[in-house]
Design a protein around this motif. Sequence first.
Motif, mmCIF file in Angstrom:
data_model
loop_
_atom_site.group_PDB
_atom_site.id
_atom_site.type_symbol
_atom_site.label_atom_id
_atom_site.label_comp_id
_atom_site.label_asym_id
_atom_site.label_seq_id
_atom_site.Cartn_x
_atom_site.Cartn_y
_atom_site.Cartn_z
ATOM 1 N N GLN A 22 40.843 47.583 51.948
ATOM 2 C CA GLN A 22 40.600 46.305 51.278
ATOM 3 C C GLN A 22 41.284 46.206 49.918
ATOM 4 N N LYS A 23 41.818 47.318 49.440
ATOM 5 C CA LYS A 23 42.594 47.279 48.205
ATOM 6 C C LYS A 23 44.069 47.062 48.541
ATOM 7 N N ILE A 24 44.758 46.296 47.715
ATOM 8 C CA ILE A 24 46.174 46.018 47.937
ATOM 9 C C ILE A 24 47.026 46.893 47.017
ATOM 10 N N GLU A 48 41.750 53.572 51.556
ATOM 11 C CA GLU A 48 41.176 52.313 51.063
ATOM 12 C C GLU A 48 42.239 51.258 50.755
ATOM 13 N N TYR A 49 43.520 51.596 50.926
ATOM 14 C CA TYR A 49 44.593 50.668 50.586
ATOM 15 C C TYR A 49 45.277 50.066 51.814
ATOM 16 N N LEU A 88 43.330 38.851 52.649
ATOM 17 C CA LEU A 88 42.965 39.721 51.522
ATOM 18 C C LEU A 88 42.949 38.927 50.211
ATOM 19 N N THR A 90 40.658 37.942 48.261
ATOM 20 C CA THR A 90 39.748 38.351 47.187
ATOM 21 C C THR A 90 40.022 39.769 46.686
ATOM 22 N N SER A 91 40.987 40.428 47.268
ATOM 23 C CA SER A 91 41.267 41.819 46.908
ATOM 24 C C SER A 91 42.056 41.912 45.609
ATOM 25 N N LYS A 92 41.723 42.903 44.814
ATOM 26 C CA LYS A 92 42.511 43.206 43.621
ATOM 27 C C LYS A 92 43.831 43.848 44.034
ATOM 28 N N ARG A 115 43.962 39.253 38.552
ATOM 29 C CA ARG A 115 44.063 39.744 39.935
ATOM 30 C C ARG A 115 44.521 41.194 40.003
ATOM 31 N N GLU A 117 44.486 45.176 39.374
ATOM 32 C CA GLU A 117 43.577 46.306 39.152
ATOM 33 C C GLU A 117 44.246 47.396 38.328
#
Length: 271
Positions: A22-24, A48-49, A88, A90-92, A115, A117
Amino acid sequence: MRTAFLPHRLSRLHYCWFGAGQKILLCLHGYGESQQTFHFLEKYIPPEYTVFTIDLPFHGKTEWNEGLRFTTADLLEIIETLVVKHNLQTSKITLLGYSMGGRVALQLLQAIPGRIEKTILLAPDGLKVNFWYWLATQTCIGKRLFGFTMKHPGWFFSLLQAGNRLKLINQSVLKFTRYYIHDTTVRRQLYERWICMRAIKPDLTFIKKLIRSHQLPVRLLYGQYDRIIRHERGEKFRSGIESFCTLHIIQTGHQVLQEKYANQIIQLIQS
């Protein structure tokens, strides 16, 4: 690993993605390279990416039909289309920019700090205004001279050789420049790419304010022996944002984006 084309106005942006987190992680390549330079990360990237690597205009397989201009608005539209397509929104976003891609990453940080992170910059362009690039892309006289030189490069190379003999230009810069003006096709690509990217010029003073106000982590990685983009630029940029910006130096030249340095790059992404 999968590849596809992303529509943008009259153009199509070629990109690759891998991972399912869910992380970009958005990867931006250097001059004359393509999204393929990041493919080795697939073996190392944390689960997680989701990783996106994009061919910038006039690079790789991207079909750029918007003329010789790539703007911040183009960049933001492309990123928005990408995250919507992959659900995605809403993903940071963690930015990973190498060389010229570092300048693009800084422009994104400036445009959408909320936006972002984290930002990892590998031997990044954009932390110092290159006089020749500024002259060739930001001034009317310079653009004309640049266009003329790309068609008739002999005078310019003679000037560089003279500068090298007088120790005003080091051998690495001379070799680097010789490579990019020795061939007609390479010179045409240089002209297209430099002129197209001229609107991507991050405001470093403003960016440092954003880093402080949003408490954004920035990680810099340089090669100790890099004579094209020196680590002193990063040290100067860190002034005033030391709490958020770290600088790391490895024993190599400009080519810090290699699989043998994958562990160092992954550590920066996770730190």
